[in-house]
Design an enzyme around this catalytic site. Sequence first.
Site, PDB file in Angstrom:
ATOM      1  N   SER A   1       0.828  -1.229   0.000  1.00  0.00           N
ATOM      2  CA  SER A   1       0.000   0.000   0.000  1.00  0.00           C
ATOM      3  C   SER A   1       0.849   1.261   0.000  1.00  0.00           C
ATOM      4  O   SER A   1       1.653   1.461   0.899  1.00  0.00           O
ATOM      5  CB  SER A   1      -0.861   0.095   1.269  1.00  0.00           C
ATOM      6  OG  SER A   1      -1.638  -1.018   1.444  1.00  0.00           O
TER       7      SER A   1
ATOM      8  N   HIS B   1      -3.498   0.086  -4.088  1.00  0.00           N
ATOM      9  CA  HIS B   1      -2.995  -1.132  -4.719  1.00  0.00           C
ATOM     10  C   HIS B   1      -3.329  -1.079  -6.198  1.00  0.00           C
ATOM     11  O   HIS B   1      -4.488  -1.144  -6.587  1.00  0.00           O
ATOM     12  CB  HIS B   1      -3.596  -2.378  -4.061  1.00  0.00           C
ATOM     13  CG  HIS B   1      -2.955  -2.714  -2.758  1.00  0.00           C
ATOM     14  ND1 HIS B   1      -1.831  -3.483  -2.663  1.00  0.00           N
ATOM     15  CD2 HIS B   1      -3.245  -2.345  -1.494  1.00  0.00           C
ATOM     16  CE1 HIS B   1      -1.471  -3.593  -1.398  1.00  0.00           C
ATOM     17  NE2 HIS B   1      -2.318  -2.911  -0.662  1.00  0.00           N
TER      18      HIS B   1
ATOM     19  N   HIS C   1      -5.324  -9.759  -1.102  1.00  0.00           N
ATOM     20  CA  HIS C   1      -5.414  -9.998   0.344  1.00  0.00           C
ATOM     21  C   HIS C   1      -6.530 -10.994   0.661  1.00  0.00           C
ATOM     22  O   HIS C   1      -7.560 -11.032  -0.003  1.00  0.00           O
ATOM     23  CB  HIS C   1      -5.715  -8.681   1.072  1.00  0.00           C
ATOM     24  CG  HIS C   1      -4.694  -7.611   0.861  1.00  0.00           C
ATOM     25  ND1 HIS C   1      -4.735  -6.760  -0.215  1.00  0.00           N
ATOM     26  CD2 HIS C   1      -3.608  -7.262   1.593  1.00  0.00           C
ATOM     27  CE1 HIS C   1      -3.709  -5.924  -0.139  1.00  0.00           C
ATOM     28  NE2 HIS C   1      -3.010  -6.209   0.944  1.00  0.00           N
TER      29      HIS C   1
ATOM     30  N   TYR D   1      -8.468 -10.700   3.149  1.00  0.00           N
ATOM     31  CA  TYR D   1      -9.667  -9.957   3.587  1.00  0.00           C
ATOM     32  C   TYR D   1     -10.529  -9.479   2.424  1.00  0.00           C
ATOM     33  O   TYR D   1     -11.680  -9.106   2.615  1.00  0.00           O
ATOM     34  CB  TYR D   1      -9.292  -8.770   4.505  1.00  0.00           C
ATOM     35  CG  TYR D   1      -8.456  -7.680   3.853  1.00  0.00           C
ATOM     36  CD1 TYR D   1      -8.983  -6.817   2.895  1.00  0.00           C
ATOM     37  CD2 TYR D   1      -7.125  -7.498   4.221  1.00  0.00           C
ATOM     38  CE1 TYR D   1      -8.213  -5.825   2.314  1.00  0.00           C
ATOM     39  CE2 TYR D   1      -6.353  -6.511   3.647  1.00  0.00           C
ATOM     40  CZ  TYR D   1      -6.909  -5.688   2.691  1.00  0.00           C
ATOM     41  OH  TYR D   1      -6.135  -4.709   2.110  1.00  0.00           O
ATOM     42  N   GLU D   2      -9.980  -9.497   1.225  1.00  0.00           N
ATOM     43  CA  GLU D   2     -10.799  -9.112   0.067  1.00  0.00           C
ATOM     44  C   GLU D   2     -11.763 -10.234  -0.319  1.00  0.00           C
ATOM     45  O   GLU D   2     -12.589 -10.056  -1.220  1.00  0.00           O
ATOM     46  CB  GLU D   2      -9.895  -8.772  -1.136  1.00  0.00           C
ATOM     47  CG  GLU D   2      -9.090  -7.505  -0.924  1.00  0.00           C
ATOM     48  CD  GLU D   2      -8.115  -7.246  -2.063  1.00  0.00           C
ATOM     49  OE1 GLU D   2      -8.524  -6.617  -3.062  1.00  0.00           O
ATOM     50  OE2 GLU D   2      -6.941  -7.674  -1.962  1.00  0.00           O
TER      51      GLU D   2
ATOM     52  N   ALA E   1       2.856  -2.354   4.323  1.00  0.00           N
ATOM     53  CA  ALA E   1       2.636  -1.356   5.365  1.00  0.00           C
ATOM     54  C   ALA E   1       2.239  -2.125   6.617  1.00  0.00           C
ATOM     55  O   ALA E   1       1.558  -3.141   6.532  1.00  0.00           O
ATOM     56  CB  ALA E   1       1.513  -0.414   4.944  1.00  0.00           C
TER      57      ALA E   1
ATOM     58  N   MET F   1      -1.562  -7.256   7.335  1.00  0.00           N
ATOM     59  CA  MET F   1      -2.585  -8.154   6.781  1.00  0.00           C
ATOM     60  C   MET F   1      -2.126  -8.854   5.500  1.00  0.00           C
ATOM     61  O   MET F   1      -2.955  -9.306   4.709  1.00  0.00           O
ATOM     62  CB  MET F   1      -3.867  -7.354   6.503  1.00  0.00           C
ATOM     63  CG  MET F   1      -4.387  -6.578   7.701  1.00  0.00           C
ATOM     64  SD  MET F   1      -5.788  -5.549   7.278  1.00  0.00           S
ATOM     65  CE  MET F   1      -5.908  -4.507   8.758  1.00  0.00           C
ATOM     66  N   SER F   2      -0.825  -8.937   5.296  1.00  0.00           N
ATOM     67  CA  SER F   2      -0.334  -9.570   4.057  1.00  0.00           C
ATOM     68  C   SER F   2       0.952 -10.343   4.350  1.00  0.00           C
ATOM     69  O   SER F   2       1.190 -10.736   5.481  1.00  0.00           O
ATOM     70  CB  SER F   2      -0.081  -8.491   2.990  1.00  0.00           C
ATOM     71  OG  SER F   2       1.013  -7.664   3.367  1.00  0.00           O
TER      72      SER F   2
ATOM     73  N   ASN G   1       1.973   3.390  10.998  1.00  0.00           N
ATOM     74  CA  ASN G   1       1.220   3.898  12.149  1.00  0.00           C
ATOM     75  C   ASN G   1       1.610   3.065  13.364  1.00  0.00           C
ATOM     76  O   ASN G   1       2.116   1.959  13.210  1.00  0.00           O
ATOM     77  CB  ASN G   1      -0.293   3.752  11.888  1.00  0.00           C
ATOM     78  CG  ASN G   1      -0.672   2.305  11.578  1.00  0.00           C
ATOM     79  OD1 ASN G   1      -0.473   1.830  10.443  1.00  0.00           O
ATOM     80  ND2 ASN G   1      -1.159   1.591  12.563  1.00  0.00           N
TER      81      ASN G   1
ATOM     82  N   HIS H   1      -7.091   3.858   7.095  1.00  0.00           N
ATOM     83  CA  HIS H   1      -6.308   3.494   5.915  1.00  0.00           C
ATOM     84  C   HIS H   1      -5.659   4.737   5.301  1.00  0.00           C
ATOM     85  O   HIS H   1      -4.569   4.666   4.744  1.00  0.00           O
ATOM     86  CB  HIS H   1      -7.191   2.794   4.879  1.00  0.00           C
ATOM     87  CG  HIS H   1      -6.440   2.356   3.656  1.00  0.00           C
ATOM     88  ND1 HIS H   1      -5.417   1.427   3.704  1.00  0.00           N
ATOM     89  CD2 HIS H   1      -6.529   2.740   2.356  1.00  0.00           C
ATOM     90  CE1 HIS H   1      -4.923   1.268   2.485  1.00  0.00           C
ATOM     91  NE2 HIS H   1      -5.569   2.044   1.653  1.00  0.00           N
TER      92      HIS H   1
HETATM   93  N1  HPA Z   1      -2.623  -3.265  11.515  1.00  0.00           N
HETATM   94  C1  HPA Z   1      -2.705  -4.126  10.494  1.00  0.00           C
HETATM   95  N2  HPA Z   1      -2.287  -3.843   9.278  1.00  0.00           N
HETATM   96  C2  HPA Z   1      -1.746  -2.636   9.062  1.00  0.00           C
HETATM   97  C3  HPA Z   1      -1.629  -1.689  10.073  1.00  0.00           C
HETATM   98  C4  HPA Z   1      -2.091  -2.019  11.375  1.00  0.00           C
HETATM   99  O1  HPA Z   1      -2.001  -1.239  12.336  1.00  0.00           O
HETATM  100  N3  HPA Z   1      -1.037  -0.587   9.525  1.00  0.00           N
HETATM  101  C5  HPA Z   1      -0.810  -0.878   8.218  1.00  0.00           C
HETATM  102  N4  HPA Z   1      -1.239  -2.129   7.928  1.00  0.00           N
END
Ligand code: HPA
Length: 275
Positions: free
Chosen positions: A33, A64, A86, A88-89, A116, A214-215, A238, A250
């Site tokens: 991302s 993406h 992903h 989650y998609e 990320a 998440m990847s 973050n 996001h």
């Molecule tokens: N959690 C999960 N996935 C992420 C995060 C997070 O805080 N930041 C960027 N991708």
Amino acid sequence: MEDIMLEVKRVKQAADYLRPRLPRADIAVVLGSGLAELANMLEDRIVVDYKDIPNFPQPTVMGHGGQLICGKVDGKTIYAFSGRFHYYEGHDPWTVVRHVRVMAELGCSTLILTNASGGVNTGFDPGDLMLITDHINLMGFNPLRGGNYEPWGTRFPDMSEGYDREYRELALKVAAEQGITLRQGVYCGFAGPSFETPAEIRMARFLGADAVGMSTVPETLAARHLGLRVLGISCVTNMAAGILEQKLTHEEVFATGKLAEKRFSALLAEIIRRI
Ligand code: HPA
């Protein structure tokens, strides 16, 4: 569960489509991302939209891209996947790792994964880059479940060195030369798409995680199964949930990724030159 031979066929169809269109490459990079800048730096680019590649879905997430960009870094040809699939998609586990198997089918032997992540280690700051030393799979699935296709790899692949030691040493050396701070740590994969709760982040820290995302975890599993060497670098966009008095979005992830993008791409480009 579906027969693995159906997935083998899908992977081969995608590779058969790409092979006559692209020069050979040893290295493939998956751009996470907001981290697509490396693709823009490539010379002699050939761009293939995912929608034209058989059995490649369209990414649904902002940031993406959905393109395979083939091009050169200082004369060295690489494949850059801008956009990944992903869990989650709603994709099934095999789709999540299809691009990894396709790049291996095309002859690549090195996979560089970027992503990320949320910082779990309180010594990290948003914008930090983290070299992935190992991972914890809390995603609730493994892409290798189901029939095993022996030509890809063994039924029970070793994961004692998921992230290649030599590549890690190289990444640290290049970062030091470039004056870039490169943290190191364990990446913990959650399924998403909701961000984690503060309690889950405390659990992840207790388990030894330094960052969550998440990847990447499924891609590393598929890559190691195939015998590829993996380098993983994460942009801590973050601090994970509950660390700071602020909500996670996001947009923040994307914006911080953008701020780190130049530094990240310069690091990746030099690593690629020296692999
Ligand atoms: N959690 C999960 N996935 C992420 C995060 C997070 O805080 N930041 C960027 N991708």
